[in-house]
Write a protein that holds these residues in place. Sequence first.
Motif, PDB file in Angstrom:
ATOM      1  N   ALA A  49       0.849  -1.188   0.000  1.00 50.45           N
ATOM      2  CA  ALA A  49       0.000   0.000   0.000  1.00 50.45           C
ATOM      3  C   ALA A  49       0.883   1.235   0.000  1.00 50.45           C
ATOM      4  O   ALA A  49       2.059   1.185   0.371  1.00 50.45           O
ATOM      5  CB  ALA A  49      -0.906   0.006   1.219  1.00 50.45           C
ATOM      6  N   CYS A  50       0.313   2.340  -0.416  1.00 50.17           N
ATOM      7  CA  CYS A  50       1.027   3.615  -0.423  1.00 50.17           C
ATOM      8  C   CYS A  50       1.461   3.954   1.002  1.00 50.17           C
ATOM      9  O   CYS A  50       0.681   3.808   1.944  1.00 50.17           O
ATOM     10  CB  CYS A  50       0.108   4.703  -0.978  1.00 50.17           C
ATOM     11  SG  CYS A  50       0.884   6.335  -1.043  1.00 50.17           S
ATOM     12  N   HIS A 110      -3.001   7.741   3.693  1.00 51.29           N
ATOM     13  CA  HIS A 110      -4.246   7.093   3.276  1.00 51.29           C
ATOM     14  C   HIS A 110      -4.101   5.595   3.042  1.00 51.29           C
ATOM     15  O   HIS A 110      -5.086   4.881   3.030  1.00 51.29           O
ATOM     16  CB  HIS A 110      -4.814   7.760   2.018  1.00 51.29           C
ATOM     17  CG  HIS A 110      -3.791   7.961   0.962  1.00 51.29           C
ATOM     18  ND1 HIS A 110      -3.269   6.927   0.211  1.00 51.29           N
ATOM     19  CD2 HIS A 110      -3.145   9.076   0.553  1.00 51.29           C
ATOM     20  CE1 HIS A 110      -2.369   7.404  -0.617  1.00 51.29           C
ATOM     21  NE2 HIS A 110      -2.272   8.706  -0.430  1.00 51.29           N
ATOM     22  N   HIS A 111      -2.896   5.093   2.846  1.00 51.10           N
ATOM     23  CA  HIS A 111      -2.602   3.662   2.707  1.00 51.10           C
ATOM     24  C   HIS A 111      -3.437   2.959   1.622  1.00 51.10           C
ATOM     25  O   HIS A 111      -3.952   1.867   1.836  1.00 51.10           O
ATOM     26  CB  HIS A 111      -2.778   2.929   4.035  1.00 51.10           C
ATOM     27  CG  HIS A 111      -1.991   3.512   5.155  1.00 51.10           C
ATOM     28  ND1 HIS A 111      -0.624   3.542   5.166  1.00 51.10           N
ATOM     29  CD2 HIS A 111      -2.386   4.118   6.297  1.00 51.10           C
ATOM     30  CE1 HIS A 111      -0.207   4.127   6.268  1.00 51.10           C
ATOM     31  NE2 HIS A 111      -1.244   4.493   6.968  1.00 51.10           N
ATOM     32  N   SER A 112      -3.577   3.572   0.478  1.00 52.22           N
ATOM     33  CA  SER A 112      -4.343   2.971  -0.617  1.00 52.22           C
ATOM     34  C   SER A 112      -3.563   1.847  -1.274  1.00 52.22           C
ATOM     35  O   SER A 112      -2.333   1.854  -1.299  1.00 52.22           O
ATOM     36  CB  SER A 112      -4.669   4.026  -1.670  1.00 52.22           C
ATOM     37  OG  SER A 112      -5.542   4.980  -1.136  1.00 52.22           O
ATOM     38  N   CYS A 142      -0.140   4.484  -6.877  1.00 49.45           N
ATOM     39  CA  CYS A 142      -1.132   4.682  -5.825  1.00 49.45           C
ATOM     40  C   CYS A 142      -2.465   5.044  -6.470  1.00 49.45           C
ATOM     41  O   CYS A 142      -2.526   5.915  -7.338  1.00 49.45           O
ATOM     42  CB  CYS A 142      -0.696   5.784  -4.865  1.00 49.45           C
ATOM     43  SG  CYS A 142      -1.933   6.094  -3.581  1.00 49.45           S
ATOM     44  N   THR A 143      -3.533   4.400  -6.018  1.00 54.90           N
ATOM     45  CA  THR A 143      -4.856   4.644  -6.578  1.00 54.90           C
ATOM     46  C   THR A 143      -5.507   5.907  -6.026  1.00 54.90           C
ATOM     47  O   THR A 143      -6.532   6.338  -6.528  1.00 54.90           O
ATOM     48  CB  THR A 143      -5.773   3.432  -6.310  1.00 54.90           C
ATOM     49  OG1 THR A 143      -5.809   3.193  -4.900  1.00 54.90           O
ATOM     50  CG2 THR A 143      -5.257   2.187  -7.020  1.00 54.90           C
ATOM     51  N   THR A 144      -4.913   6.526  -5.007  1.00 54.47           N
ATOM     52  CA  THR A 144      -5.483   7.725  -4.409  1.00 54.47           C
ATOM     53  C   THR A 144      -4.691   8.991  -4.734  1.00 54.47           C
ATOM     54  O   THR A 144      -5.237   9.956  -5.244  1.00 54.47           O
ATOM     55  CB  THR A 144      -5.586   7.576  -2.878  1.00 54.47           C
ATOM     56  OG1 THR A 144      -6.396   6.445  -2.585  1.00 54.47           O
ATOM     57  CG2 THR A 144      -6.190   8.811  -2.236  1.00 54.47           C
TER      58      THR A 144
END
Length: 66
Positions: free
Chosen positions: A20-21, A25-27, A40-42
């Motif tokens: 995760a990132c 936000h840990h996306s 990262c998806t966010t």
Amino acid sequence: MTDATTGPLGLDPQLLAILACPDTHHSPLTVDEAASELLCTTCDRAFPVRDGIPVLLLDEARHRTS
């Protein structure tokens, strides 16, 4: 080339599933094989993968959009 134990970019598929990132936000991260990066998806950061090792440092990431 991938096989049963090695996924995209030479990374273990089980590792990819939990990466995760590192930002707050840990996306989840997705793979961009052509660029050898994890995305990262966010926050739209791209983290390099060097010699099969993901470099998940915010200082090493690049922003894909301006």
